[in-house]
Scaffold this motif. Structure first.
Motif, PDB file in Angstrom:
ATOM      1  N   VAL B 333      25.738  36.800  18.673  1.00 20.76           N
ATOM      2  CA  VAL B 333      26.545  37.548  19.638  1.00 20.76           C
ATOM      3  C   VAL B 333      26.018  37.286  21.045  1.00 20.76           C
ATOM      4  CG1 VAL B 333      27.128  39.857  20.462  1.00 20.76           C
ATOM      5  CG2 VAL B 333      27.263  39.345  18.007  1.00 20.76           C
ATOM      6  N   ARG B 334      24.717  37.408  21.188  1.00 21.42           N
ATOM      7  CA  ARG B 334      24.145  37.228  22.530  1.00 21.42           C
ATOM      8  C   ARG B 334      24.380  35.816  23.052  1.00 21.42           C
ATOM      9  NH1 ARG B 334      19.117  40.065  25.366  1.00 21.42           N
ATOM     10  NH2 ARG B 334      19.274  38.925  27.320  1.00 21.42           N
ATOM     11  N   SER B 335      24.170  34.866  22.178  1.00 18.72           N
ATOM     12  CA  SER B 335      24.359  33.478  22.577  1.00 18.72           C
ATOM     13  C   SER B 335      25.800  33.239  23.025  1.00 18.72           C
ATOM     14  CB  SER B 335      23.988  32.587  21.388  1.00 18.72           C
ATOM     15  OG  SER B 335      24.485  31.296  21.566  1.00 18.72           O
ATOM     16  N   LEU B 336      26.745  33.749  22.264  1.00 18.77           N
ATOM     17  CA  LEU B 336      28.152  33.533  22.618  1.00 18.77           C
ATOM     18  C   LEU B 336      28.498  34.228  23.932  1.00 18.77           C
ATOM     19  CD1 LEU B 336      31.094  33.282  20.252  1.00 18.77           C
ATOM     20  CD2 LEU B 336      31.324  34.724  22.266  1.00 18.77           C
ATOM     21  N   PHE B 337      28.017  35.461  24.104  1.00 23.79           N
ATOM     22  CA  PHE B 337      28.332  36.180  25.345  1.00 23.79           C
ATOM     23  C   PHE B 337      27.719  35.490  26.559  1.00 23.79           C
ATOM     24  CE2 PHE B 337      30.650  40.203  25.184  1.00 23.79           C
ATOM     25  CZ  PHE B 337      31.018  40.180  23.852  1.00 23.79           C
ATOM     26  N   GLU B 338      26.503  34.993  26.399  1.00 27.56           N
ATOM     27  CA  GLU B 338      25.870  34.333  27.544  1.00 27.56           C
ATOM     28  C   GLU B 338      26.646  33.087  27.948  1.00 27.56           C
ATOM     29  OE1 GLU B 338      21.322  36.047  27.166  1.00 27.56           O
ATOM     30  OE2 GLU B 338      21.815  34.144  26.188  1.00 27.56           O
ATOM     31  N   ARG B 339      27.145  32.364  26.954  1.00 25.37           N
ATOM     32  CA  ARG B 339      27.957  31.191  27.302  1.00 25.37           C
ATOM     33  C   ARG B 339      29.278  31.599  27.938  1.00 25.37           C
ATOM     34  NH1 ARG B 339      27.206  26.778  22.596  1.00 25.37           N
ATOM     35  NH2 ARG B 339      25.429  27.828  21.666  1.00 25.37           N
TER      36      ARG B 339
END
Lengths: 346, 346
Positions: B333-339
């Protein structure tokens, strides 16, 4: 012809859409192997659609008739381009494809329980017998049922117009009954627009499911009618578009906000009143085609209201049977429907 | 000033409407006894709203900025007149009325969890730091919270922009989790638009609630991203507006139609694909503000589909906490949101 059970083969534009979303259907009378052709007797326009047309043309019946004819000719179906809604029809089964699984026989008199907004329709009489001033439209022409359509035989013990009016709104009492049954007995139920067709049916279904009910109506004449037919435990006056007025009326009548609020009025702007009338953990069922998705979603969020909001699905298994049963066993339902048919409102 | 907990006293027109339905709000900075004033730092426009504006102005950022300024000046709030939607904002608590029950203190950094479409807003910097090409809008000005608003403190352990992006869509995972939990373990869940913000959160919440999931995305780049972050058991390509393509993709990925289908794509015309992808007795949750109420209601009826259709309520108790917990504990989730924040899409 290769046919699709949901009617994809009848869609002319845009490609790939389902018949309800299509701009234009092929309404030609020749049927595919799983289709059924009906000889149309009568259309019943959706209340929101008829109201939009009548308002647009300022009550000029001839202009309303002309526009309905234009819509059907252009789209191959009666789908109001503003409201997106249609209605239903009654007809006689004319021809049944060899692979149809709907269980119909030529000569059966049926009501379609799928919307006119997706039913291929050809009108051949110019709607000459309709004055454009009522939702009930005598008509000649042909309509097509797909492999996975729904049509119900009109019972012999009921006048056709009455059965049709009941089946047109049969999704409302069925879904109301299902939702009310998910709450403990004695649930509080508010029906906004309780003296109309879907509203009165929903009140009857809610009470049968064990609820304590209030019908909210806009004017005293409607209140008197609803009291007289005895379908609601309480009757209260409020403008459905005035959130605070509706919530106050519901809370006074039921001594608390409603567990289930059912919206059956075909005017825009009723979303917030319904949400504000509903208890935390409660459910709002929206049956009006005038409902705005974003007004409902953002309204509940803006009020920090933990309510479940349902889009009223017109299909619930057994819905026609339940509605006809209410009509036969609840004298108040029958009385109200017979009056509604006489005065052509509601 | 006599104030209403839901902000009725700020409505200038039309009389009697709630703030979300109002055409015009009084956004003046002086607060009533139960209100809170925020110093605005950043607006986050709703995806459907931003897309409508960007499309209308053909990607011309200056024109988009001008229109947003005009809307806020005219309406006293940022509510897109076409989509009806708003977004949310981050700001610093400036003044707290003596009767406010929101538990906020001056200096708190908060995100509003009620929509911009009902939040009184004054912009004072002409949005000079915004290029009009992203949903994230640096802004100066003031916003008002009512007695019954919702605002969440931004946690110290997360960047503000990230926390805001998560809280903006926090209703989706919370409602998805609640609905999935009402089905037996191993429920099949399809998320249409699974690589977007609300979609990826919904996938994570569904899997945590015991579901087997598929994320449906429109293009291979999205599929690759979703596979890489590992938030869905299956990933499949389909155009959400093509009902047959969506239903086929879901059924292939899950070996059957979905028990729960979650619609998270902000384009019109996804209703029928969602209904067609869902099993009898299943539930469709519509989170997209581009959802058409009548298309959903009539589509399900036309398909004779016994599915429960929910209007995605942005408020579920505990929604912000759940979403922040997913962000902290699910690296995908975090990775996707940061991108998503970096490339300003989704």
């Amino acid at each position: 012809m290769t046919t699709s059970p949901v009617g994809l083969h009848r869609v002319l534009a845009p490609a790939g859409s389902l018949p309800q979303a299509a701009e234009r259907l092929d309404a030609s009378a020749a049927i595919g192997p799983d289709e059924v052709r009906l000889r149309v007797e009568r259309l019943n326009l959706d209340a929101a659609s008829f109201r939009q047309l009548a308002t647009k043309h300022d009550g000029d019946g001839a202009a309303v008739r002309r526009e309905v004819l234009e819509i059907v000719a252009a789209r191959g179906k009666m789908q109001n381009p503003v409201t997106g809604s249609g209605g239903m029809l009654v007809g006689i089964v004319d021809e049944v494809g060899p692979e149809s699984s709907l269980g119909l026989q030529p000569g059966d008199r049926v009501a379609t329980l799928v919307s006119l907004s997706l039913t291929p329709l050809l009108i051949t009489d110019g709607l000459a017998r309709w004055d454009g001033r009522s939702e009930q439209v005598p008509a000649e022409g042909t309509a097509i049922l797909f492999g996975r359509s729904i049509a119900a035989r009109i019972p012999d013990d009921l006048p056709g117009e009455l059965a049709m009016a009941v089946m047109d709104v049969c999704g409302a009492p069925a879904l109301t009954a299902r939702v009310v049954s998910s709450y403990p007995p004695g649930a509080r139920v508010a029906v906004i627009g309780g003296a109309g067709k879907s509203g009165s049916m929903s009140l009857a279904a809610a009470r049968r499911a064990g609820a304590r009910t209030v019908g909210i109506v806009p004017v005293e004449a409607e209140a008197a009618l609803l009291r007289e037919v005895g379908l609601a435990d309480e009757v209260a006056l409020a403008d459905a578009r005035d959130p605070v007025a509706v919530a106050t009326a519901v809370e006074r009548a039921l001594d608390a906000p409603a567990d289930v609020t059912v919206v059956c009025v075909d005017v825009p702007g009723c979303e917030h009143g319904a949400v504000l009338s509903t208890a935390e953990g409660g459910t709002v069922i929206f049956f009006s085609m005038a409902t705005s998705f974003s007004a409902a979603a953002l309204g509940a969020e803006g009020l920090a209201a933990d309510v479940t909001m349902l889009i009223g699905n017109g299909y619930v298994p057994g819905h026609a049977e339940l509605a006809l049963d209410l009509l036969r066993t609840e004298p108040g339902v029958r009385s109200l429907f017979e009056r509604r048919l006489t005065d052509s409102t509601g």
